[in-house]
Scaffold this motif. Structure first.
Motif, PDB file in Angstrom:
ATOM      1  N   GLU A   1      -7.014  -1.882   5.525  1.00 29.04           N
ATOM      2  CA  GLU A   1      -5.993  -2.858   5.162  1.00 29.04           C
ATOM      3  C   GLU A   1      -6.466  -4.255   5.515  1.00 29.04           C
ATOM      4  O   GLU A   1      -6.947  -4.495   6.623  1.00 29.04           O
ATOM      5  CB  GLU A   1      -4.686  -2.551   5.903  1.00 29.04           C
ATOM      6  CG  GLU A   1      -3.564  -3.507   5.567  1.00 29.04           C
ATOM      7  CD  GLU A   1      -2.282  -3.165   6.307  1.00 29.04           C
ATOM      8  OE1 GLU A   1      -1.215  -3.188   5.676  1.00 29.04           O
ATOM      9  OE2 GLU A   1      -2.358  -2.878   7.520  1.00 29.04           O
TER      10      GLU A   1
ATOM     11  N   ASP B   1      -6.573  -1.552  -3.917  1.00 31.59           N
ATOM     12  CA  ASP B   1      -6.687  -1.420  -2.466  1.00 31.59           C
ATOM     13  C   ASP B   1      -8.136  -1.580  -2.028  1.00 31.59           C
ATOM     14  O   ASP B   1      -9.067  -1.579  -2.852  1.00 31.59           O
ATOM     15  CB  ASP B   1      -6.152  -0.060  -2.014  1.00 31.59           C
ATOM     16  CG  ASP B   1      -4.660   0.084  -2.255  1.00 31.59           C
ATOM     17  OD1 ASP B   1      -3.970  -0.950  -2.255  1.00 31.59           O
ATOM     18  OD2 ASP B   1      -4.190   1.222  -2.457  1.00 31.59           O
TER      19      ASP B   1
ATOM     20  N   ASP C   1      -2.811   2.087  11.568  1.00 26.43           N
ATOM     21  CA  ASP C   1      -2.161   3.264  12.138  1.00 26.43           C
ATOM     22  C   ASP C   1      -2.948   3.662  13.376  1.00 26.43           C
ATOM     23  O   ASP C   1      -3.996   3.091  13.670  1.00 26.43           O
ATOM     24  CB  ASP C   1      -2.088   4.423  11.127  1.00 26.43           C
ATOM     25  CG  ASP C   1      -3.435   4.721  10.499  1.00 26.43           C
ATOM     26  OD1 ASP C   1      -4.380   5.052  11.240  1.00 26.43           O
ATOM     27  OD2 ASP C   1      -3.561   4.614   9.264  1.00 26.43           O
TER      28      ASP C   1
ATOM     29  N   SER D   1      -6.609   4.696  12.617  1.00 27.49           N
ATOM     30  CA  SER D   1      -7.488   3.568  12.310  1.00 27.49           C
ATOM     31  C   SER D   1      -7.789   2.766  13.571  1.00 27.49           C
ATOM     32  O   SER D   1      -8.922   2.333  13.795  1.00 27.49           O
ATOM     33  CB  SER D   1      -6.845   2.670  11.257  1.00 27.49           C
ATOM     34  OG  SER D   1      -6.648   3.357  10.050  1.00 27.49           O
TER      35      SER D   1
ATOM     36  N   ARG E   1      -7.232  10.028  -3.762  1.00 29.91           N
ATOM     37  CA  ARG E   1      -6.824  10.298  -2.381  1.00 29.91           C
ATOM     38  C   ARG E   1      -8.052  10.497  -1.510  1.00 29.91           C
ATOM     39  O   ARG E   1      -9.017  11.140  -1.929  1.00 29.91           O
ATOM     40  CB  ARG E   1      -5.928  11.538  -2.305  1.00 29.91           C
ATOM     41  CG  ARG E   1      -4.553  11.321  -2.924  1.00 29.91           C
ATOM     42  CD  ARG E   1      -3.666  12.546  -2.770  1.00 29.91           C
ATOM     43  NE  ARG E   1      -2.328  12.295  -3.263  1.00 29.91           N
ATOM     44  CZ  ARG E   1      -1.343  11.786  -2.531  1.00 29.91           C
ATOM     45  NH1 ARG E   1      -1.564  11.498  -1.256  1.00 29.91           N
ATOM     46  NH2 ARG E   1      -0.156  11.588  -3.046  1.00 29.91           N
TER      47      ARG E   1
ATOM     48  N   SER F   1      -3.658  12.818   3.491  1.00 30.20           N
ATOM     49  CA  SER F   1      -4.542  11.973   2.702  1.00 30.20           C
ATOM     50  C   SER F   1      -3.918  10.598   2.469  1.00 30.20           C
ATOM     51  O   SER F   1      -2.696  10.438   2.510  1.00 30.20           O
ATOM     52  CB  SER F   1      -4.861  12.637   1.365  1.00 30.20           C
ATOM     53  OG  SER F   1      -3.665  12.898   0.642  1.00 30.20           O
ATOM     54  N   ARG F   2      -4.756   9.603   2.224  1.00 24.46           N
ATOM     55  CA  ARG F   2      -4.319   8.247   1.915  1.00 24.46           C
ATOM     56  C   ARG F   2      -4.612   7.942   0.450  1.00 24.46           C
ATOM     57  O   ARG F   2      -5.678   8.291  -0.068  1.00 24.46           O
ATOM     58  CB  ARG F   2      -5.054   7.224   2.797  1.00 24.46           C
ATOM     59  CG  ARG F   2      -4.784   7.373   4.292  1.00 24.46           C
ATOM     60  CD  ARG F   2      -3.328   7.170   4.629  1.00 24.46           C
ATOM     61  NE  ARG F   2      -2.841   5.866   4.210  1.00 24.46           N
ATOM     62  CZ  ARG F   2      -2.820   4.803   5.003  1.00 24.46           C
ATOM     63  NH1 ARG F   2      -3.253   4.889   6.245  1.00 24.46           N
ATOM     64  NH2 ARG F   2      -2.346   3.654   4.570  1.00 24.46           N
TER      65      ARG F   2
ATOM     66  N   GLN G   1      -9.182  11.760   2.370  1.00 26.90           N
ATOM     67  CA  GLN G   1      -8.688  12.527   3.515  1.00 26.90           C
ATOM     68  C   GLN G   1      -9.762  12.629   4.589  1.00 26.90           C
ATOM     69  O   GLN G   1     -10.946  12.829   4.301  1.00 26.90           O
ATOM     70  CB  GLN G   1      -8.274  13.933   3.069  1.00 26.90           C
ATOM     71  CG  GLN G   1      -7.545  14.733   4.131  1.00 26.90           C
ATOM     72  CD  GLN G   1      -6.994  16.032   3.580  1.00 26.90           C
ATOM     73  OE1 GLN G   1      -7.686  16.774   2.900  1.00 26.90           O
ATOM     74  NE2 GLN G   1      -5.727  16.309   3.867  1.00 26.90           N
TER      75      GLN G   1
ATOM     76  N   ARG H   1       0.848  -1.192   0.000  1.00 26.61           N
ATOM     77  CA  ARG H   1       0.000   0.000   0.000  1.00 26.61           C
ATOM     78  C   ARG H   1       0.883   1.241   0.000  1.00 26.61           C
ATOM     79  O   ARG H   1       1.946   1.253   0.627  1.00 26.61           O
ATOM     80  CB  ARG H   1      -0.907   0.024   1.240  1.00 26.61           C
ATOM     81  CG  ARG H   1      -1.871  -1.139   1.331  1.00 26.61           C
ATOM     82  CD  ARG H   1      -2.563  -1.162   2.665  1.00 26.61           C
ATOM     83  NE  ARG H   1      -3.439  -0.035   2.848  1.00 26.61           N
ATOM     84  CZ  ARG H   1      -3.596   0.614   4.001  1.00 26.61           C
ATOM     85  NH1 ARG H   1      -2.881   0.273   5.060  1.00 26.61           N
ATOM     86  NH2 ARG H   1      -4.438   1.615   4.102  1.00 26.61           N
TER      87      ARG H   1
ATOM     88  N   GLY I   1       2.420   4.524   1.098  1.00 26.16           N
ATOM     89  CA  GLY I   1       2.551   5.152   2.402  1.00 26.16           C
ATOM     90  C   GLY I   1       2.808   4.183   3.532  1.00 26.16           C
ATOM     91  O   GLY I   1       2.937   4.593   4.682  1.00 26.16           O
ATOM     92  N   THR I   2       2.893   2.885   3.232  1.00 26.88           N
ATOM     93  CA  THR I   2       3.140   1.876   4.251  1.00 26.88           C
ATOM     94  C   THR I   2       4.387   1.084   3.879  1.00 26.88           C
ATOM     95  O   THR I   2       4.532   0.653   2.732  1.00 26.88           O
ATOM     96  CB  THR I   2       1.942   0.913   4.381  1.00 26.88           C
ATOM     97  OG1 THR I   2       0.779   1.660   4.737  1.00 26.88           O
ATOM     98  CG2 THR I   2       2.204  -0.136   5.445  1.00 26.88           C
TER      99      THR I   2
END
Length: 805
Positions: free
Chosen positions: A761, A665, A793, A796, A632, A647-648, A634, A339, A341-342
């Motif tokens: 996730e 995803d 995270d 989450s 994205r 944002s993800r 947010q 993913r 950012g991970t």
């Protein structure tokens, strides 16, 4: 602070030339660049370039003149060198302490107008519902207790110290020093936690010396030296803590201030070796002995980095490796879906030799779901208790309820740690069994009391201090031989120049643009997105000069220009230019392997038209579509609703050589359930698209087709967290439908982009052993059952613990 700049010896000259002694802004930038990036020898070579034969030379013709000009700039807290002596003990090299007065540095921090909108001056209680909230120091118990002893109207400036034993001068012929940093608890923790925002200042470089004594006494004498140096550096701070002093705040008001020592987050293992035999450190005069309100049981706060993350790497992770096996554990991490950012461990986790707190955190994030099936449920529950404790300890705000949950998580570990013993996982070096008498584990018992007294522990994170070594000390000192007699004097001049240039840069910028030096203080926007106080301040005074401010940029606020959900709690952003501007339905079916795309879109149009009474003659079978490969999403912070989170990225890439089954995803979607109420669904995003109409066409798209849509494939929940208490995670599996020919297909649907609520996730349910043919490119498409990972995270974890049902 600004008044002192105006009182400088050459202030009258700078009214005419704002960059005096430099000719203009360009020459100042050239001089600053040379001093920051070149050695003195290189500066001399630069000044002798033949290029200057045909072009104007700068006003400074030699490196000595340039350095003299830099040394003449206004300064607040000058560095100095003091020689320290221990009567009766000899050292290999003379003991020289490079330091500056800590009280003067505190005054500079307290009066800095950049932090004006990010400071608190009085203790306060925050109540959420019927519960008290613990956040920054000023919201905790100790701030109130100390305030009760101060004169009426006095302000406390809580002192927070930080240090790191990593030497910063290893290449200088044997001389070693490590820095001491300081900040104040009045500055918001969000600002203090970022090393690049300059809320921390270095006040000393502690000498690390070798005494000519037996090795048994080496660490004891070094500890005494450390406290003796701290005594000198903090002498005026201790006087101000006892008697008070006057200093201006960012608003130019003079306050009567006291400076209690609040936190000195040592690594508590620092002097343990010296105290091993007698349970003493040998320090009979600790530096805090005459610092009023200072008690080691309070200011020696536990650190998340060492007490939680490094403890996890040193013990629980080793227990897991011993039980699961290195090869199996590596394979499970290698096969996890990537993913954006991970961190993804492409080579596994057992072969990494050097790790930081970031790697420990990323391993911890998926450890519980990754080992499910490979170890006993009680073993998982013990590990889960420690991971829960770590996540709860990292909360930026706490309540009595969260503190109780944190205590319960640690209690769960102790209740189930017998499973670790039964698995024979506690093998140390050479196969010797370890016990559970671990200092860091014992220290966790104090976390609840520390949070009630001082506030959340994340504001004192040692991770920030270690980052300061890079932002404040990297490549700072010359690589000069230790035998150089004036080495420490060179270091002092370099440190002073760094301080001079930093202050003068902003001062000259403001004065040359005609801006008032009085801080333009405004209330913050409703949504807090600017992470850099200096950037925020300059953007209000000189909006055109924002690019001149270095440091972290603001979190981009997609709530201003992005697509908003119906409740305005979620924002979405798509690139202006799509990845594919015009695809036909047939091209989409082939490229993204979505055989039922036409059917699901038609069904979406039918349902939407019935719900909204908007009908369309646009035919999805012959229409064209814009397609994006990612968007994205947010959200606002689950802890502090006014704060906007980064944002993800949610991916939806088609089949390719690297991803033969696509790279997609998963998200959480809100939609109507069987009973008509809004229900949450887990779905994988397979396509991001928007219908288009040809130019000149008289067809108009209804509102439900004029915004981006998603083609998703659903998962269904098959077990609740309570069904598997060792995991406490939802379990999902793919949903299938059968066509008229009896063939099985994944159940897909078209939904609005704005129906998405979270990026989530999924970790495959590997079972006893992972399929060796699986890779990170295929695992999310090949497995049928997954765990909904609530450790993705901190945000989450909190959201799934409190909101998701």
């Amino acid at each position: 602070m600004l008044d002192r700049l105006e009182d400088d010896t050459y202030a009258y000259r700078r009214k005419i030339n704002h960059y005096y002694p430099f000719h203009d802004e360009g020459e100042w930038e050239l001089g600053k660049f040379l001093v920051e990036n070149l050695t003195q020898t290189q500066i001399t070579k630069f000044s002798k370039l033949k290029w200057f034969n045909d072009h104007p030379r700068p006003s400074f013709t030699t490196k000595d003149k340039l350095l003299d000009w830099m040394d003449s700039l206004p300064c607040f807290t000058e560095w100095q060198v003091s020689k320290i002596e221990f009567s009766g003990y000899k050292t290999v090299y003379p003991i020289e302490l490079i330091w500056r007065d800590a009280l003067d540095v505190v005054k500079q921090l307290f009066s800095d107008p950049i932090f004006a909108n990010h400071m608190t001056f009085v203790p306060h209680h925050i109540g959420v519902g019927n519960q008290r909230e613990y956040g920054d120091y000023m919201s905790a118990d100790m701030a109130w207790k100390i305030q009760d002893y101060l004169p009426i109207g006095a302000t406390q400036v809580p002192i927070i110290l930080g240090s790191d034993k990593t030497p910063v001068t290893r290449l200088t012929g044997g001389l070693e020093m490590h820095p001491i940093f300081i900040t104040i608890g009045n500055i918001d923790s969000e600002v203090r936690s970022k090393a690049t925002l300059r809320a921390w200042r270095c006040i000393a470089y502690m000498p690390i010396v070798k005494f000519r004594v037996h090795t048994d006494y080496q660490s004891i004498l070094q500890a005494r030296l450390w406290h003796k140096c701290m005594d000198l550096v903090c002498a005026n701070l201790k006087a101000a803590a006892a008697e008070g002093c006057f200093m201006p705040d960012p608003f130019r008001f003079i306050r009567y201030v006291f400076t209690p020592l609040t936190v000195d987050p040592w690594d508590l293992d620092k002097f343990q070796k010296a105290a091993k035999v007698l349970n003493l450190s040998g320090v009979h005069m600790p530096y805090w002995r005459d610092w009023i309100y200072a008690c080691p049981s309070v200011f020696l706060a536990g650190k998340i980095l060492h007490t939680c993350f490094k403890f996890f790497a040193d013990h629980p992770l080793k227990w897991v490796k011993e039980t699961v096996g290195a090869y199996e554990l590596d394979t499970r991490y290698i096969a996890q879906h990537k993913r954006v950012g991970t961190r993804h461990f492409a080579k596994g986790i057992t072969h990494v030799k050097q790790m930081t707190g970031c790697e420990y955190r990323d391993i911890q994030r998926t450890i519980v779901a990754s080992i499910a099936g490979a170890v006993s449920p009680r073993f998982i529950r013990a590990i889960r208790g420690l991971v829960d404790f770590t996540y709860l300890a990292q909360h930026p705000v706490h309540s009595p309820q969260s503190l109780q949950a944190m205590t319960q998580a640690l209690s769960d570990f102790h209740s189930f740690k017998d499973a670790i013993v039964a698995a024979e996982a506690r093998k140390g070096k050479k196969g010797v069994k370890e016990d559970f008498f671990i200092p860091k584990l014992e220290l966790m018992q104090s976390f609840e009391g520390t949070i009630r007294r001082l506030g959340t522990l994340m504001q004192f994170s040692a991770d920030t201090t270690e980052r300061l070594l890079i932002t404040h000390c990297k490549d700072l000192f010359p690589r000069t031989a230790r035998q150089s007699k004036d080495f420490t004097e060179q270091c002092v001049r370099i440190l002073n120049r760094q301080e001079l240039m930093e202050i003068f840069d902003l001062y000259a910028l403001l004065t040359s643009r005609g801006a008032s030096l009085v801080n333009a203080i405004h209330a913050e926007d409703e949504d807090v997105t600017i992470a850099n106080p200096a950037l925020s301040w300059v953007s209000r005074i000189l909006p055109d000069e924002v690019k001149s401010v270095h440091g972290p940029r603001p979190v981009r606020n997609h709530f201003l220009k992005g697509i908003l959900s119906g409740d305005a709690l979620t924002a979405f952003q798509l690139n202006v230019t799509p990845d594919y501007k015009s695809l036909s339905p047939a091209e989409i079916r082939t490229k993204y392997t979505l055989p039922d795309f036409d059917h699901t879109l038609t069904d979406f149009i039918r349902r939407s038209s019935l719900a909204s009474d908007e009908h369309t003659c646009w035919d999805p079978k012959y229409g064209r579509f814009q397609v994006w490969n990612k968007f994205r999403l947010q959200l606002h912070s689950a802890f502090q609703p006014r704060v906007i989170m980064p944002s993800r990225v949610v991916q939806a890439y088609p089949l390719s050589n690297d991803f033969p089954l696509g790279n997609c995803d998963t998200i959480l979607i809100d939609g109507p359930g069987m009973d008509g109420n809004i229900t949450s669904y887990v779905a994988q995003v397979r396509l991001i698209f928007q219908p288009t109409i040809r130019r000149g066409s008289d067809v108009e798209l209804p509102s439900y087709l004029s915004n981006p849509l998603l083609y998703v494939q659903y998962f269904r929940f098959i077990s609740r967290p309570e069904d598997r208490p060792e995991l406490m995670m939802w379990t999902v599996e793919r949903v299938y439908t059968h066509d008229a020919n009896g063939n099985r297909h994944r159940h897909g649907a078209v939904v609005r982009l704005t129906d998405a609520t979270h990026a989530v996730e999924l970790i495959p349910e590997y079972g006893e052993a992972v399929d060796k043919s699986m890779t990170s490119a295929t695992c999310s498409e090949s497995y049928e059952r997954f765990f909904l990972n609530n450790f993705a995270d901190k945000e989450s974890y909190h959201a799934f613990s409190t909101e998701f049902v």
